[in-house]
Design a protein around this motif. Structure first.
Motif: not given
Lengths: 275, 310
Positions: B259, B252, B80
């Protein structure tokens, strides 16, 4: 020749502006189409406009309440925030109490955190104390979130106002209250307006905080759009385009009227005059 | 006390250095403690607990296990974070370059007819509700009904592209919308920066026939760099926080291709209600944002120090 060049130059600038505005224009155009016309392939540029979407929009009882919530929350929160920030910024700028830098740093760090990280503990706290879905507590939270940026802008502007004004006022027998509100305040008006506009637009468009610590009572328009209350989970394009077109009128009018204050505001007080 | 005495009494409080600092700061400190300090301590505490709102079990102290899970789990934070920083770096670079170019273009247009309207149109994307923008762009990007695919197909004869459904394209499609929204902000900052350049110095440079590039570095950059740096920093921070633009577009997905950290945290905390895990995640984000704040303050202080030298 120069005339031609100027025309060409201005033409290019206008073209750039229109390019950036094109997707918004498309939203506004769509709001006057029927569902079939919106989905038509090839896309229709010429059509007979209909106001049915707007009629359908205002036939919902919820809409007025949501718009009222948007107005109340954004105006209320920003007014509270600007007043509180002005007092604090004045104190930081003039009296420089110990820990000024540290406090300014802490204030700013709230603004740097992604929304869910800010709201997660506040959510737990609001649930525990039963503050969820209350206009007052949501307003106060929005005010808190608007304070950091306002303090920073206002401190920049206050630093630019010479302390001679304060001294002159004091020597002539003015109280500090008089100096703060009658002598200094009028001089930082661009900063106040800039802080007001930027935060107002932020709260106006905010969805997450309203969704998490607000509720059905405090619902504003972005929240309604996100959960798709009337828009079939966000697929009813006529509804969305009409809603968006209505909702963007206020911010766009604001940036038209207060354009020069936006520019002056973003200089954080380093420029006092026209930009 | 008679009503007439009141202003004087208040005035006296303001004359005492201690009480006046206290009075002026009390509101901001109250706000700060109630809505920030207490929740942050709560967050820190909770990050060491296993606490899920859906399981109905009381919180259980598990030490650093949440942090270990975040770094080593299947959906490790590194993915992420790297995606978010790609988003931030690509987005901010593009927006700064294009925004600055547009700023320079608009700089010399003081006498342009309808300049104020043109600038309003240019700035409009950035005041639009991100949720609405995201929702409507899903329509513009739509493979069957979207305008973009119509242009690509009929104008350039390309096969329909599923902008938001294709994991390879979705990230860039989202980034394009973000850039469309925020390039005008960098234009605004550039205009503000250029406005802070004293006209006298520019005229002096012109009379001295300083070449344009040197004028740019000596005069314009010297005065405007502070505001430009502020703009880039503000944009970096806001870009790091991007959330409500992406949720309506892709949530996402597809897969995990769009995401970003804010989306993952939002999902874990308010859809899965993993409060312990999410608190730990939020603490890590807090550390990152404190680091970014420090850079911000450092840049601001550079200017102050320089002014002191001058």
């Amino acid at each position: 020749m120069t005339r031609l060049r100027a025309t060409l130059y201005y033409g290019i600038l206008w073209l750039i502006s229109l390019c950036f505005f094109a997707p918004i224009g498309w939203i506004v155009l769509s709001s006057f189409k029927t569902q079939n016309e919106i989905l038509a392939m090839p896309p229709k540029l010429l059509f007979s406009p209909t106001f049915d979407n707007y009629r359908a929009l205002f036939a919902n009882d919820g809409i007025f309440k949501q718009i009222a919530n948007s107005v109340f929350l954004s105006l209320g929160a920003v007014i509270v925030a600007v007043v509180v920030s002005f007092l604090a910024a004045f104190c930081f700028s003039r009296f420089k109490p110990r820990g000024t830098d540290f406090l300014m740093f802490l204030l700013l760090s709230i603004r740097m955190l992604p929304g869910p990280a800010v709201i997660l503990p506040v959510f737990l706290m609001y649930v525990a104390f039963g503050w969820k879905d209350s206009h007052l507590w949501l307003l106060l939270f929005y005010a808190m979130f608007s304070i950091p940026f306002s303090v920073w802008i206002l401190k920049g502007f206050l630093d630019g106002v010479s302390t001679r004004y304060d001294e002159t006022g004091l020597v002539n027998g003015g109280s500090w209250m008089h100096i703060i509100f009658k002598v200094v305040l009028p001089q930082v008006r661009p900063g106040l307006i800039a802080a007001f506009i930027f935060n107002l637009i932020f709260v106006w468009n905010e969805y997450l905080f309203n969704f998490i610590i607000g509720g059905v009572n405090t619902q504003n328009i972005p929240y309604a759009l996100m959960v798709g209350t009337y828009s079939d989970g966000g697929l009813n394009w006529t509804f969305i385009s009409a809603m968006t077109s209505i909702y963007m009128v206020l911010p766009i009018v604001f940036i038209f009227i207060f354009q020069k204050y936006l520019l002056v505001g973003m200089t954080f007080g380093t420029v006092r005059g026209e930009v | 006390m008679s009503p007439g005495m009141r202003p004087q009494g208040r005035g006296r409080l303001m004359d005492n250095p201690r009480t006046r600092v206290f009075i002026l700061l009390a509101p901001v400190v109250t706000f700060f403690v109630v809505f920030n300090t207490i929740p942050t301590l709560w967050l820190l505490g909770l990050s060491f607990y296993n606490h899920s709102l859906t399981s109905g079990m009381p919180p259980e102290f598990i030490g650093f296990k949440n942090f270990v899970a975040i770094f080593n789990g299947k959906n490790s934070i590194w993915f992420d974070l790297s995606r978010t920083f790609t988003f931030v770096i690509c987005g901010v670079t593009f927006q700064t370059l294009l925004g600055a170019a547009l700023g320079f273009l608009f700089w010399g247009s003081k006498n342009m007819p309808g300049r104020r309207i043109a600038l309003t149109l240019l700035f409009a994307p950035m005041v639009l509700t991100p949720v609405a923008t995201g929702t409507f762009f899903r329509f513009i990007y739509d493979p069957t009904f979207g305008v973009l695919n119509y242009i690509a197909r009929d104008g350039f004869g390309m096969a329909p592209i599923d902008f938001l459904g294709n994991p390879k394209i979705a990230f860039w499609a989202v980034l394009a919308v973000d850039s469309w929204m925020w390039t005008p902000f960098m234009t605004l900052m550039t205009l503000a920066a250029l406005g802070s350049v004293p006209k006298a110095e520019l005229e002096a440079a012109e009379i001295d026939r300083v070449p344009y590039l040197r004028r740019l570095s000596l005069v314009i950059w010297h005065h405007g760099k502070f505001i430009m740096m502020l703009g880039i920093l503000l944009r970096t921070i806001d870009s790091f926080k991007t959330l409500d633009l992406i949720i309506p577009m892709t949530k996402g997905g597809p897969g995990q291709s769009t995401r970003l950290v804010a989306l993952e945290l939002n999902k874990q905390s308010f859809e899965s209600f993993n409060m312990g895990w999410s608190s730990a995640y939020a603490v890590l984000l807090l550390l990152i944002s404190i680091a970014m704040t420090s850079v911000f303050i450092y840049v601001l202080n550079l200017r102050r120090r320089k002014e002191a030298e001058e």
